[in-house]
Design an enzyme around this catalytic site. Structure first.
Site, short mmCIF file in Angstrom:
data_model
loop_
_atom_site.label_atom_id
_atom_site.label_comp_id
_atom_site.label_asym_id
_atom_site.label_seq_id
_atom_site.Cartn_x
_atom_site.Cartn_y
_atom_site.Cartn_z
N ASP A 207 0.64 -1.37 0.10
CA ASP A 207 0.01 -0.10 -0.19
C ASP A 207 0.80 1.43 -0.08
O ASP A 207 0.65 2.19 0.78
CB ASP A 207 -1.06 -0.03 1.23
CG ASP A 207 -2.18 -1.18 1.22
OD1 ASP A 207 -1.87 -1.98 0.44
OD2 ASP A 207 -2.90 -1.21 2.00
N CYS B 109 -2.44 -2.84 7.54
CA CYS B 109 -2.24 -3.69 6.44
C CYS B 109 -0.98 -4.47 6.54
O CYS B 109 -1.01 -5.69 6.03
CB CYS B 109 -2.28 -2.94 5.07
SG CYS B 109 -4.04 -2.52 5.01
N LYS C 165 -6.91 -4.95 -2.79
CA LYS C 165 -7.56 -5.41 -1.86
C LYS C 165 -8.54 -4.42 -1.07
O LYS C 165 -8.37 -3.11 -1.37
CB LYS C 165 -6.61 -6.01 -0.75
CG LYS C 165 -5.77 -4.87 -0.26
CD LYS C 165 -4.73 -5.30 0.66
CE LYS C 165 -3.98 -4.07 1.16
NZ LYS C 165 -4.67 -3.10 1.58
C1 VGL Z 1 -4.62 1.05 5.80
C2 VGL Z 1 -5.99 2.04 7.13
C3 VGL Z 1 -7.08 1.87 6.38
C4 VGL Z 1 -3.38 0.28 5.55
C5 VGL Z 1 -5.82 0.69 4.86
O1 VGL Z 1 -2.86 0.17 4.54
O2 VGL Z 1 -2.61 0.05 6.59
N1 VGL Z 1 -4.88 1.62 6.90
N2 VGL Z 1 -6.87 1.53 5.35
#
Ligand code: VGL
Ligand code: ZN
Length: 181
Positions: free
Chosen positions: A8, A127, A86
């Site tokens: 991410d 994540c 995802k």
């Molecule tokens: C994430 C908060 C909300 C992450 C994703 O990638 O860790 N954190 N959505």
């Protein structure tokens, strides 16, 4: 066989983004360098629909096909051979890259004889942690580069808590300074 999974590294999680993580961008050069040590490099991305229960907990971020959901421009994507989407459902958070819906991560790795999975990216407590936990459950020897991740730190101490949960579960911590070549 080992693989590096970059979790991410998207605009919305970097400073200036809607869920910007302090120092999120500082891990970019570390990751670009790390990727050189791996023959298999893959990436996940948070790829949300416009409306999802996830946005009851979080500011709107990483809505698919928006600029915020794009990988950070300083991330070198050339070594990345596959992207896993995802968080694509509107009914759950989908934090783990093992919940990717465009392609099954576990079979992708097992088909390529990957036994060791190395993680870096954002964010430590969500994540990265959830992906690490699922990787262990799927039987991968699981490593996290501690100088190539960054936390949201909603509450002080959250990052430390996440690290100790990972460690107790069997994750092995490394830093990028350890040569894997
Ligand atoms: C994430 C908060 C909300 C992450 C994703 O990638 O860790 N954190 N959505
Ligand atoms: Zn999200």
């Amino acid at each position: 066989m080992r693989a590096l999974l970059i979790v991410d590294l998207q605009n919305d999680f970097c400073p200036g983004g809607s869920l910007g993580v302090k120092d999120g961008h500082k891990i970019l050069p570390v990751i670009n360098e790390l990727a050189k040590d791996f023959r298999l490099v893959i990436a996940s991305r948070d790829w949300h629909p416009e409306e999802t229960v996830h946005f009851e907990k979080w500011p709107v971020h990483c809505v698919r096909n928006t600029e915020g959901a794009e990988f950070h421009p300083e991330l070198n994507l050339r070594p990345v051979t596959q992207i896993f989407d995802k968080g694509t459902a509107n009914s759950d958070d989908g934090y783990s890259a093992f919940e990717a819906t465009n392609l099954d991560l576990e079979s992708y790795l097992k088909d390529r004889q990957v036994e060791e999975l190395y993680l870096c990216g954002l964010t430590t407590e969500y994540c990265v942690k959830e992906t690490a936990m699922d990787a262990l459950k799927a039987g991968f020897k699981t490593f996290v580069f501690t100088d190539a991740i960054a936390p949201v730190n909603l509450n002080p101490g959250d990052a430390e808590q996440a690290l100790s949960e990972m460690q107790e579960a069997g994750v092995i911590f490394l830093t990028s300074k350890i040569s894997l070549r």
